[in-house]
Structure formats: structure tokens, C-alpha cells
Motif scaffolding. Structure first.
Motif, short mmCIF file in Angstrom:
data_model
loop_
_atom_site.label_atom_id
_atom_site.label_comp_id
_atom_site.label_asym_id
_atom_site.label_seq_id
_atom_site.Cartn_x
_atom_site.Cartn_y
_atom_site.Cartn_z
N LEU A 270 -3.13 11.50 -7.06
CA LEU A 270 -4.19 10.57 -6.71
C LEU A 270 -3.66 9.48 -5.78
N ARG A 271 -4.60 8.80 -5.14
CA ARG A 271 -4.27 7.72 -4.22
C ARG A 271 -4.90 6.42 -4.72
N VAL A 272 -4.58 5.34 -4.04
CA VAL A 272 -5.11 4.03 -4.43
C VAL A 272 -6.63 4.04 -4.42
N ARG A 273 -7.24 4.70 -3.45
CA ARG A 273 -8.71 4.73 -3.40
C ARG A 273 -9.29 5.46 -4.61
N HIS A 274 -8.61 6.49 -5.10
CA HIS A 274 -9.07 7.18 -6.31
C HIS A 274 -8.99 6.25 -7.51
N TYR A 275 -7.87 5.52 -7.60
CA TYR A 275 -7.71 4.54 -8.67
C TYR A 275 -8.86 3.54 -8.64
N MET B 269 -15.95 7.90 0.62
CA MET B 269 -16.44 7.94 -0.76
C MET B 269 -16.72 9.38 -1.18
N VAL B 270 -17.37 10.14 -0.33
CA VAL B 270 -17.68 11.53 -0.66
C VAL B 270 -16.40 12.32 -0.88
N THR B 271 -15.43 12.15 0.02
CA THR B 271 -14.17 12.86 -0.11
C THR B 271 -13.44 12.46 -1.40
N SER B 272 -13.43 11.16 -1.69
CA SER B 272 -12.76 10.67 -2.90
C SER B 272 -13.42 11.23 -4.15
N LEU B 273 -14.76 11.22 -4.17
CA LEU B 273 -15.48 11.76 -5.33
C LEU B 273 -15.28 13.26 -5.46
N ASP B 274 -15.24 13.97 -4.33
CA ASP B 274 -14.96 15.41 -4.38
C ASP B 274 -13.60 15.65 -5.05
N ASP B 275 -12.59 14.87 -4.63
CA ASP B 275 -11.25 15.00 -5.21
C ASP B 275 -11.28 14.72 -6.72
N PHE C 162 0.83 -1.20 0.00
CA PHE C 162 0.00 0.00 0.00
C PHE C 162 0.87 1.26 0.00
N ARG C 163 1.86 1.30 0.86
CA ARG C 163 2.72 2.48 0.94
C ARG C 163 3.46 2.71 -0.37
N LEU C 164 3.98 1.62 -0.97
CA LEU C 164 4.69 1.76 -2.24
C LEU C 164 3.74 2.17 -3.37
N ALA C 165 2.52 1.65 -3.37
CA ALA C 165 1.54 2.05 -4.39
C ALA C 165 1.15 3.51 -4.22
N GLU C 166 0.92 3.93 -2.98
CA GLU C 166 0.58 5.34 -2.74
C GLU C 166 1.72 6.24 -3.23
N ASP C 167 2.95 5.85 -2.94
CA ASP C 167 4.10 6.63 -3.37
C ASP C 167 4.20 6.64 -4.90
N GLY C 168 3.97 5.49 -5.51
CA GLY C 168 4.05 5.40 -6.97
C GLY C 168 3.00 6.23 -7.69
N LEU C 169 1.82 6.35 -7.09
CA LEU C 169 0.75 7.13 -7.70
C LEU C 169 0.80 8.61 -7.33
#
Length: 164
Positions: free
Chosen positions: A39-44, A72-78, A27-34
Motif C-alpha cells: 500500500l501507499r500513503v494515499r491508500h492509508y 480516487m478510483v484507482t486507489s479504491l480499485d486497489d 513522503f518518500r520515506l513513508a512510501e518506502d516504509g509502507l
């Protein structure tokens, strides 16, 4: 840098401990990669679900991804602010929002998928191609497990009930 393995000693005798730690690392490596995309993994996850399934009611999308309503609301706002997704009122029920991916969202999703393919290679350098496929198949089996899904959903429900 430490020479110790990610899961040291007899802690590594427990598969669940290995999964937890390796999940945290991945998770940490994916977050860093994105992170270069903002964006974050949840956005993906949201964008990929919309690309896979088409427009969905906001609540159904959150349930599908097992993302709590506030996140979900925060992610969609982003995603809306970035122009990657849009919410419109559901014509059948004006109280609900339908969420869809935009053309720009599809473009950034293609970039995110390329980044994730690269991360798969980068974080699994010690595994051969056959081992990577086997690992992926085993993890896919776990992710599709009705028993594990039911157990997780029950714990999530219980946790949500404790917060209210």
C-alpha cells in the motif's frame, strides 16, 4: 553519501523551500516504509478517513481527502482488490457509490498506523520528545489553517480548469 544537508545553502533561508524538500523526503520515506504492505500513503489516507468517519460517498471521500477523482478510483480499485474497502451502490442515489472499510481493512490499518508511529521516531531522531510535539502542533496548525486551505483549494481548482 553526500555530506550536504537536505536543503543546502541559502535555499534553506526560505521556510517554504524547507517544507517542500522535507515533505518530499518524508513522503518518500513513508512510501518506502509502507511498501511491504503493498500500500501507499494515499491508500492509508483513504482507510484512515473511512475508519474515522464511517462509510462515505466516493465523491465526498475524494473531496474530503483532496484526492482527484481519477486517483480516487484507482486507489479504491486497489483497496477493493486487496479486500480492505468495498464500494456499494448508495440506496438513496443509485448513481453514487458508498465506500466503507472492511474488517481486513481495519486490521491492515492498525499495522499501517504502527509503521507510521515507528517512522515518526525513525525520521525525527535529532528531535527530543518536546520538540516532536511542538513540530506536530505547528504542522497541525498549518494543516487546519482556513487561509492556507482556501489558497490551496483555489490553486487546485485553477489547475483543474486549465486541464479541461
Amino acid at each position: 553519501m553526500s555530506e550536504a544537508p537536505l536543503v543546502p545553502g541559502t535555499v534553506a533561508e526560505h521556510t517554504i523551500c524547507l517544507l517542500v524538500k522535507l515533505g518530499q523526503v518524508a513522503f518518500r520515506l513513508a512510501e518506502d516504509g509502507l511498501s511491504a504492505t503493498g500500500l501507499r500513503v494515499r491508500h492509508y489516507s483513504v482507510l484512515q478517513a473511512l475508519a474515522d468517519n464511517g462509510a462515505m460517498p466516493q465523491l465526498a471521500l475524494g473531496s474530503f481527502l483532496r484526492i482527484d477523482p481519477a486517483t480516487m478510483v484507482t486507489s479504491l480499485d486497489d483497496l477493493e482488490r486487496a479486500g480492505y474497502a468495498e464500494r456499494t451502490r448508495d440506496p438513496q442515489d443509485r448513481r453514487r457509490y458508498a465506500v466503507d472499510i472492511t474488517d481486513d481493512g481495519r486490521k491492515v490499518l492498525a499495522d499501517l498506523n504502527r509503521t507510521l508511529v515507528g517512522l515518526d521516531t525513525d525520521i525525527l531522531p535529532d528531535l527530543g520528545t518536546a520538540e516532536r510535539h511542538t513540530l506536530h502542533a505547528l504542522l497541525g496548525s498549518l494543516a487546519d489553517s482556513p487561509a492556507l486551505t482556501a489558497m490551496f483549494d483555489a490553486v487546485r481548482e485553477q489547475s483543474g480548469a486549465k486541464r479541461t
